[in-house]
Scaffold this motif. Structure first.
Motif, PDB file in Angstrom:
ATOM      1  N   TYR A 192       0.828  -1.207   0.000  1.00 39.55           N
ATOM      2  CA  TYR A 192       0.000   0.000   0.000  1.00 39.55           C
ATOM      3  C   TYR A 192       0.868   1.266   0.000  1.00 39.55           C
ATOM      4  N   ALA A 196       1.245   3.972  -3.112  1.00 41.03           N
ATOM      5  CA  ALA A 196       0.978   5.398  -2.898  1.00 41.03           C
ATOM      6  C   ALA A 196       2.206   6.246  -3.242  1.00 41.03           C
ATOM      7  N   ILE A 210      -3.490   6.261   4.674  1.00 39.89           N
ATOM      8  CA  ILE A 210      -3.201   4.831   4.510  1.00 39.89           C
ATOM      9  C   ILE A 210      -2.847   4.189   5.847  1.00 39.89           C
TER      10      ILE A 210
END
Length: 298
Positions: A192, A196, A210
Motif C-alpha cells: 500500500y 501510494a 493509509i
C-alpha cells in the motif's frame, strides 16, 4: 467403533479445556465474580466491613453518593481529567516512537526495549521512584538551568500534583502503547505504501490516508487500555501524591478505599465502587464503538 472414537475425541477436547482453561476460570470466579456479586449486595446495606450485623438500606447509599458527597465527585472529575491527559499523551508518544522505530535504523530493537522498560516497573515502586526524582532531582535541574518549572513545590498544589501523576503515568504507559503500535505497523503490507509512493503521495498523506486507517484496530486497543488503566489508577496515586494536598489529588479508587476501609463504611464504599464500574464500562463502550466504526476492512 465410530461412536466410541467420537466420544473419546469429545472427552479429550473437554479434558483439554478443563486442564488449560479450568484454573483461569476458577480464579476468575473466586477472585473476581463472587466478590463482585457480594459487592453488589453490600452496596444496598449499611455494613461497616467488620461486624456481622448490618441492615438493608435499599438505594440510600447510592442517593447519598449522588447528592451528598462532593469529595467523591471531585475525585471522579480529577480521575477523568487524568485519564484523558494520559490517553492523549501516552498514545501520541507511543505512536511517535513506534513510527520512528518501524524504520530501518541502527539499534532499533535496543531502543524499543529501552522505551518498554518503564512498563515493567510496578506502580508502587514507580511512584516512590518518581517521587524521589521530582523532590530531589528536579530542584537540582531547576537551579542549574534556571527553569522555574522544575523548582516548584510539586505536591503542594492540586495542579502540580495532577501533572506529576500525568507525567509518571504517561512515562509508564507510552512504551506499552509503542509495542502495540509496532505490531500494528508491522502487519500493514508495504504494498500500500509503495503504491501510494509511486502515485506521488507525500509522506503526510500516506500517514493520514493509509497508515492511520489501517492502524485503527491497534488504536482502538491502545485507547481502551490506556483509558481503563488510568481510570483504575490507585497504586501510583497513593505512592506518588497520597492525595496531597488535602485529598485534592485523590483519584476515585483511592476515595473508595478511604471510605470502605479507613472509615469502615463498606456498604457505602461498595456503592461508590459500583458507580465507578458503571462509568468505566460506559466510557469504554462508547470509545470502542466510535473507534471500531472507523476500522478499515480489507
Amino acid at each position: 467403533m465410530y461412536l466410541t472414537a467420537k466420544k473419546e475425541k469429545t472427552l479429550k477436547r473437554i479434558m483439554n479445556y478443563v486442564v488449560f482453561m479450568g484454573p483461569a476460570v476458577l480464579l476468575f470466579v473466586v477472585i473476581g465474580l463472587i466478590p463482585f456479586f457480594y459487592e453488589i449486595w453490600y452496596s444496598f446495606t449499611n455494613w461497616d466491613g467488620i461486624h456481622a450485623n448490618y441492615q438493608f438500606v435499599g438505594l440510600k447509599n447510592y442517593m447519598d453518593v449522588l447528592t451528598n458527597d462532593p469529595k467523591y465527585w471531585h475525585a471522579m472529575w480529577f480521575t477523568i481529567k487524568f485519564a484523558f491527559c494520559v490517553l492523549v499523551f501516552s498514545n501520541l508518544l507511543g505512536f511517535i516512537w513506534a513510527y520512528g522505530l518501524s524504520k530501518a535504523i541502527p539499534f532499533r530493537n535496543v531502543m524499543r526495549a529501552g522505551f518498554y522498560i518503564p512498563r515493567i516497573v510496578g506502580g508502587v515502586v514507580l511512584g516512590f521512584l518518581w517521587r524521589f526524582i521530582i523532590t530531589e532531582l528536579f530542584p537540582v535541574i531547576g537551579e542549574a538551568t534556571g527553569i522555574g518549572w522544575f523548582s516548584q513545590s510539586w505536591f503542594q498544589t492540586e495542579a502540580s500534583s495532577f501533572w506529576a501523576m500525568v507525567i509518571v503515568m504517561t512515562w509508564s504507559m507510552a512504551g506499552y502503547m509503542m509495542i502495540i503500535y509496532v505490531a500494528g505497523l508491522t502487519s500493514i503490507s508495504s504494498d500500500y505504501v509503495e503504491a501510494a509512493t509511486i502515485d506521488g503521495a507525500k509522506s503526510s498523506h500516506i500517514l493520514r490516508y493509509i497508515i492511520l486507517p489501517l492502524l485503527m484496530p491497534s488504536i482502538t486497543q491502545c485507547l481502551f487500555l490506556s483509558m481503563v488503566n488510568s481510570l483504575k489508577v490507585y497504586d501510583l496515586n497513593i505512592s506518588l501524591t497520597n492525595g496531597n494536598p488535602f485529598r485534592l489529588s485523590e483519584a476515585v479508587t483511592m476515595n473508595v478505599y478511604q471510605t470502605a476501609f479507613s472509615s469502615n463504611l463498606m456498604g457505602y464504599g461498595s456503592a461508590k465502587a459500583l458507580l465507578l464500574v458503571l462509568v468505566i464500562a460506559g466510557v469504554s463502550l462508547i470509545q470502542v464503538a466510535i473507534t471500531s466504526s472507523k476500522e478499515v476492512e480489507l
